[in-house]
Design a protein around this motif. Structure first.
Motif, mmCIF file in Angstrom:
data_model
loop_
_atom_site.group_PDB
_atom_site.id
_atom_site.type_symbol
_atom_site.label_atom_id
_atom_site.label_comp_id
_atom_site.label_asym_id
_atom_site.label_seq_id
_atom_site.Cartn_x
_atom_site.Cartn_y
_atom_site.Cartn_z
ATOM 1 N N THR A 199 52.564 16.727 36.120
ATOM 2 C CA THR A 199 51.934 16.444 34.804
ATOM 3 C C THR A 199 52.020 17.867 34.012
ATOM 4 O O THR A 199 51.869 18.834 34.538
ATOM 5 C CB THR A 199 50.484 16.272 34.802
ATOM 6 N N VAL A 200 52.312 17.865 32.899
ATOM 7 C CA VAL A 200 52.481 18.899 31.971
ATOM 8 C C VAL A 200 51.661 19.024 30.772
ATOM 9 O O VAL A 200 51.763 17.994 30.035
ATOM 10 C CB VAL A 200 53.893 19.169 31.598
ATOM 11 N N ASP A 201 51.000 20.081 30.533
ATOM 12 C CA ASP A 201 50.155 20.037 29.193
ATOM 13 C C ASP A 201 51.016 20.462 28.155
ATOM 14 O O ASP A 201 51.775 21.340 28.143
ATOM 15 C CB ASP A 201 48.971 21.050 29.307
ATOM 16 N N ARG A 202 50.949 19.839 26.935
ATOM 17 C CA ARG A 202 51.742 20.151 25.700
ATOM 18 C C ARG A 202 51.748 21.500 25.435
ATOM 19 O O ARG A 202 52.736 22.067 25.127
ATOM 20 C CB ARG A 202 51.396 19.208 24.548
ATOM 21 N N PRO A 203 50.678 22.518 25.473
ATOM 22 C CA PRO A 203 50.881 23.629 24.711
ATOM 23 C C PRO A 203 51.691 24.700 25.863
ATOM 24 O O PRO A 203 52.080 25.746 25.492
ATOM 25 C CB PRO A 203 49.225 24.142 24.956
ATOM 26 N N THR A 204 51.548 24.249 27.102
ATOM 27 C CA THR A 204 52.672 25.113 28.301
ATOM 28 C C THR A 204 53.891 24.592 28.168
ATOM 29 O O THR A 204 54.659 25.351 29.010
ATOM 30 C CB THR A 204 51.758 25.134 29.395
ATOM 31 N N ALA A 205 54.219 23.435 27.601
ATOM 32 C CA ALA A 205 55.609 23.024 27.984
ATOM 33 C C ALA A 205 56.764 23.840 27.232
ATOM 34 O O ALA A 205 56.289 24.293 26.199
ATOM 35 C CB ALA A 205 55.829 21.228 27.311
ATOM 36 N N VAL A 206 57.958 23.699 27.580
ATOM 37 C CA VAL A 206 58.949 24.428 26.972
ATOM 38 C C VAL A 206 60.092 23.256 26.752
ATOM 39 O O VAL A 206 60.304 22.551 27.663
ATOM 40 C CB VAL A 206 59.524 25.558 28.074
ATOM 41 N N SER A 207 60.712 23.306 25.677
ATOM 42 C CA SER A 207 61.732 22.396 25.485
ATOM 43 C C SER A 207 62.867 22.523 26.106
ATOM 44 O O SER A 207 63.139 23.735 26.479
ATOM 45 C CB SER A 207 62.028 22.233 23.797
ATOM 46 N N LEU A 208 63.702 21.590 26.347
ATOM 47 C CA LEU A 208 64.871 21.897 26.952
ATOM 48 C C LEU A 208 65.938 22.742 26.383
ATOM 49 O O LEU A 208 66.636 23.559 26.926
ATOM 50 C CB LEU A 208 65.614 20.352 27.350
ATOM 51 N N ASP A 209 65.787 22.708 24.960
ATOM 52 C CA ASP A 209 66.613 23.725 24.298
ATOM 53 C C ASP A 209 66.556 25.096 24.722
ATOM 54 O O ASP A 209 67.278 25.975 24.565
ATOM 55 C CB ASP A 209 66.806 23.347 22.851
ATOM 56 N N ALA A 210 65.059 25.488 24.629
ATOM 57 C CA ALA A 210 64.736 26.787 25.175
ATOM 58 C C ALA A 210 65.005 27.129 26.468
ATOM 59 O O ALA A 210 65.180 28.494 26.790
ATOM 60 C CB ALA A 210 63.059 26.902 24.883
ATOM 61 N N VAL A 211 65.231 26.286 27.407
ATOM 62 C CA VAL A 211 65.436 26.417 28.634
ATOM 63 C C VAL A 211 66.895 26.979 28.893
ATOM 64 O O VAL A 211 67.059 27.683 29.615
ATOM 65 C CB VAL A 211 65.102 25.288 29.562
ATOM 66 N N ARG A 212 67.934 26.211 28.286
ATOM 67 C CA ARG A 212 69.207 26.263 28.187
ATOM 68 C C ARG A 212 69.491 27.657 27.507
ATOM 69 O O ARG A 212 70.225 28.370 27.785
ATOM 70 C CB ARG A 212 70.042 25.190 27.691
#
Length: 62
Positions: free
Chosen positions: A49-62
């Motif tokens: 489970t991921v909370d929205r404020p702490t999530a990182v978009s896949l574009d930012a990970v790549r």
């Protein structure tokens, strides 16, 4: 004393495949996303489970 040479790793011939399902708490404004395996033979419960404020978009990970 010299360091041992690294052993070359074989190239991966295929990518891993996962059959995952997801659910979120509020369709109109989700704040959490839960990812899980819909069918499993294990007796344990497994999910992420991921909370929205702490999530990182896949574009930012790549």
């Amino acid at each position: 004393m010299s360091e041992p040479a690294e052993t070359p790793q074989p190239a991966v011939s295929s990518t891993a495949q996962f059959e995952l399902a997801y659910r979120y708490d509020e369709p109109s404004n989700p704040s959490t996303l839960t990812v899980f395996t819909p069918e499993t033979e294990r007796c344990t419960t497994e999910w992420l489970t991921v909370d929205r404020p702490t999530a990182v978009s896949l574009d930012a990970v790549r």
